[in-house]
Write a protein that holds these residues in place. Structure first.
Motif, short mmCIF file in Angstrom:
data_model
loop_
_atom_site.label_atom_id
_atom_site.label_comp_id
_atom_site.label_asym_id
_atom_site.label_seq_id
_atom_site.Cartn_x
_atom_site.Cartn_y
_atom_site.Cartn_z
N GLY A 246 0.81 -1.22 0.00
CA GLY A 246 0.00 0.00 0.00
C GLY A 246 0.84 1.26 0.00
N ARG A 247 2.09 1.12 -0.39
CA ARG A 247 3.01 2.26 -0.43
C ARG A 247 4.17 1.88 -1.35
N SER A 248 4.94 2.88 -1.73
CA SER A 248 6.11 2.60 -2.56
C SER A 248 7.18 1.92 -1.72
N PHE A 249 7.91 1.00 -2.33
CA PHE A 249 8.89 0.19 -1.60
C PHE A 249 10.25 0.26 -2.28
N GLU A 250 11.27 0.47 -1.48
CA GLU A 250 12.64 0.45 -1.98
C GLU A 250 13.11 -1.00 -2.04
N GLU A 251 13.47 -1.47 -3.24
CA GLU A 251 13.73 -2.89 -3.44
C GLU A 251 15.01 -3.38 -2.75
N ASN A 252 16.02 -2.55 -2.63
CA ASN A 252 17.28 -3.00 -2.05
C ASN A 252 17.26 -2.93 -0.53
N PHE A 253 18.09 -3.74 0.10
CA PHE A 253 18.23 -3.74 1.55
C PHE A 253 19.66 -3.34 1.86
N PRO A 254 19.94 -2.04 1.97
CA PRO A 254 21.33 -1.62 2.13
C PRO A 254 21.93 -2.12 3.44
N LYS A 255 23.18 -2.56 3.34
CA LYS A 255 23.90 -3.03 4.52
C LYS A 255 24.19 -1.85 5.44
N GLU A 256 23.80 -2.00 6.70
CA GLU A 256 24.08 -0.95 7.67
C GLU A 256 25.52 -1.09 8.16
N ILE A 257 26.16 0.01 8.42
CA ILE A 257 27.57 0.00 8.82
C ILE A 257 27.69 -0.47 10.27
N CYS A 258 28.47 -1.52 10.47
CA CYS A 258 28.73 -2.05 11.81
C CYS A 258 30.24 -2.04 12.05
N GLU A 259 30.62 -1.71 13.24
CA GLU A 259 32.04 -1.73 13.59
C GLU A 259 32.47 -3.17 13.84
N ILE A 260 33.39 -3.64 13.01
CA ILE A 260 33.83 -5.03 13.11
C ILE A 260 35.07 -5.12 13.98
N GLY A 261 35.00 -6.01 14.96
CA GLY A 261 36.10 -6.14 15.92
C GLY A 261 36.98 -7.34 15.64
N GLU A 262 37.51 -7.93 16.70
CA GLU A 262 38.47 -9.03 16.57
C GLU A 262 37.76 -10.35 16.31
N LYS A 263 38.55 -11.31 15.86
CA LYS A 263 38.02 -12.66 15.59
C LYS A 263 37.51 -13.24 16.91
N SER A 264 36.26 -13.71 16.91
CA SER A 264 35.63 -14.14 18.16
C SER A 264 35.17 -15.59 18.13
N PHE A 265 34.44 -15.96 17.08
CA PHE A 265 33.86 -17.32 17.00
C PHE A 265 34.59 -18.09 15.92
N VAL A 266 35.20 -19.21 16.29
CA VAL A 266 36.06 -19.93 15.35
C VAL A 266 35.65 -21.41 15.32
N VAL A 267 35.45 -21.92 14.11
CA VAL A 267 35.17 -23.34 13.89
C VAL A 267 36.34 -23.90 13.08
N GLU A 268 36.93 -25.00 13.57
CA GLU A 268 38.10 -25.57 12.88
C GLU A 268 37.90 -27.07 12.64
N HIS A 269 38.00 -27.46 11.36
CA HIS A 269 37.97 -28.86 10.94
C HIS A 269 36.78 -29.62 11.52
N LEU A 270 35.60 -29.00 11.45
CA LEU A 270 34.39 -29.60 12.03
C LEU A 270 33.83 -30.68 11.11
N ASN A 271 33.53 -31.84 11.69
CA ASN A 271 32.90 -32.94 10.97
C ASN A 271 31.67 -33.42 11.73
#
Length: 508
Positions: A246-271
């Motif tokens: 019922g209104r005009s819609f912007e088709e894209n979903f722009p990525k919001e800027i987030c401050e990215i920090g250090e490596k936190s969650f790590v998965v290694e050789h998971l089976n």
């Protein structure tokens, strides 16, 4: 061939606190493919359930060839050749029965009470023929519980087509299907229209598919029909979306800027112990949204569930903030502040028979307890806060989740984990069956989760979503990671190159 018409006249229906349909006039005839579209909660599924006999408390008239008929139960609808295949496939299948028994389930039920032996040879033969009409090769002796979502969907469609059918209603039929499987479904749908004069009604949010397969479409909003239009070469997706919202819609979903920090969650050789996840290594930094790309069956869901402890791992390590986690079951994952919003929300994400309040507090009930007693006032207050902040459309926090639309059920599933205050959020196909308006709200919500410094894993088959919302992505094929891509520097072509199993470097 003679046309048979099916429709409604002044049909209304109310649920507790919600007027789901308001004086709806609708009509379809055999030999056409028609889409019913609208935002979550618009009333499209409710209307289709009236036609399928699953919403008996409607007022107004259902018309079959211009004559008033009473569709107060599914059996009455099936006698008129009205079949429906629901989106939540596991709700309609019996996992401990074979494919053949599930395809022929209606016939077997009809014959119950007749003192006769079950002819399993004939059941298997008829089931094979029904599946062959869909050009699907599934062993009819397999248990349905062992099938993929895509295979389960095809079993249900085969069951519907196997019975006498004039009108086939498909509720989000392509949601669990790959592109190849979707093309097969479309071939079958065209065949049913052209050679068997069956009418097919699509309930869907996938607008490009509507433009590809349908002859016409109806848009619903707030329980009413706002437009019914033939599809021509001039019809655009934006035109349809604007009518839905019922209104005009912007088709894209722009990525919001987030401050990215250090490596936190790590998965290694998971089976995973049954080989569904093979030597997967990946990482997520604080504030980062990492995508899991791949076609249906690539192993995205299996990886998410292995991390969360639903599936047992046979090797590898999972580390959060430098600490190795011992996750043997979902309870261990929750204790280690990991959340999973699963693909099959009604089966695994929410308790549909419980209230909004109960669902939102379920993952952190201990926070609302005094001694051994749950403080109902605190749980209700917390639920009201999330209903307001996430714009969950419900008449009350006491409303049962079963009565909410798909998009609002998804928001409740997310709110449950927000209340639990986790560090890692895993989203598996979070926009499946969700309209474009609710999708925009969910994207904003996921961005907010990342902005608070949490790790986010976003698994989906929708490459456009990955390109919109993620910072990096891993592309999967057959349970393995084929490539790690930086979102800003990749394309849909490159994603598909690796998603189809190619080990060669993408040439561009």
């Amino acid at each position: 061939m003679d046309k048979i018409t099916l429709g409604t006249r002044n049909v209304s229906i109310e649920f507790p606190g919600v007027k789901a349909l308001s004086n709806v006039d609708f009509e379809i005839h055999t030999g056409m493919i028609h889409a019913v579209m609208g935002a979550n909660g618009a009333g499209k599924s409710t209307l289709m359930k009236v036609l399928a006999g699953s919403n008996p408390d409607y007022t107004g008239d259902v018309l079959y060839n211009g004559n008033v008929v009473e569709l107060r139960n599914p059996a009455a609808a099936k006698k008129l050749g009205i079949q429906i295949v629901y989106q939540e496939v596991d709700m309609a299948l019996v996992p401990t029965l074979s494919v053949a028994e599930n395809v022929m389930f209606n016939d077997m039920v009809m014959n119950m009470g007749h003192k006769q032996f079950v002819n399993y040879g004939k059941i298997r033969k008829d089931a094979k023929e029904a599946l062959a009409r869909l050009n699907i090769d599934i062993d009819v002796r397999r248990w349905c519980g062992t099938l993929t979502l895509a295979q389960k969907q095809m079993v249900l469609i085969a069951r519907a087509v196997q019975n006498s059918c004039n009108f086939l209603i498909l509720d989000e039929p392509t949601a669990p299907l790959s592109d190849t499987e979707t093309e097969e479904l479309f071939r079958v749908v065209r065949h049913l229209r052209e050679t068997e004069n069956i009418a097919i009604i699509f309930i869907t949010h996938r607008i490009q598919e509507v433009l590809q397969i349908c002859d016409s479409y109806t848009v619903m909003r707030n329980g009413q029909i706002v437009d019914t239009t033939p599809i021509t070469s001039q019809t655009t997706s934006k035109e349809i979306v604007d009518k839905m919202l019922g209104r005009s819609f912007e088709e894209n979903f722009p990525k919001e800027i987030c401050e990215i920090g250090e490596k936190s969650f790590v998965v290694e050789h998971l089976n995973e112990h049954e080989g569904r996840v093979k030597d997967v290594s990946m990482y997520v930094r604080k504030g980062e949204i990492v995508g899991l790309a791949g076609l249906v069956g690539a192993g995205k869901t299996e990886l998410c569930k292995t991390i969360f402890g639903v599936y047992r791992k046979s090797g590898g390590t999972i580390t959060l903030n430098g600490k190795e986690l011992k996750i043997k079951n979902p309870s261990d994952a929750v204790k280690n502040r990991i959340a999973l919003v699963p693909e099959e929300r009604r089966k695994e994400g929410v308790l549909v028979a419980e209230t909004v309040t109960f669902n939102i507090s379920a993952a952190c009930l201990g926070d609302f307890c005094t001694l051994s007693f749950v403080n109902d006032r605190k749980t209700a207050q917390k639920a009201k806060e999330y209903v307001q902040s996430l714009s969950i459309k419900t008449p009350s926090v006491k409303q049962r989740v079963a009565y909410l639309s798909g998009g609002n059920q998804q928001k409740v599933a997310v709110a449950k984990w927000l209340a639990a205050d986790c560090d890692v959020y895993i989203f598996d196909e979070p926009t499946k069956g969700v309209d474009v308006g609710a999708k925009q709200e969910i994207f904003h919500l996921i961005n907010q989760i990342a902005k608070e410094g949490n790790c986010v894993i976003y698994a989906t088959c929708e490459n456009s979503e990955l390109l919109s919302i993620t910072d990096r992505m891993y592309v999967m094929f057959d349970g393995k990671i084929m490539a790690e891509l930086e979102t800003a520097k990749t394309t849909e072509d490159e994603i598909m190159h690796y998603a189809t199993g190619s080990e060669e470097k993408f040439a561009g």
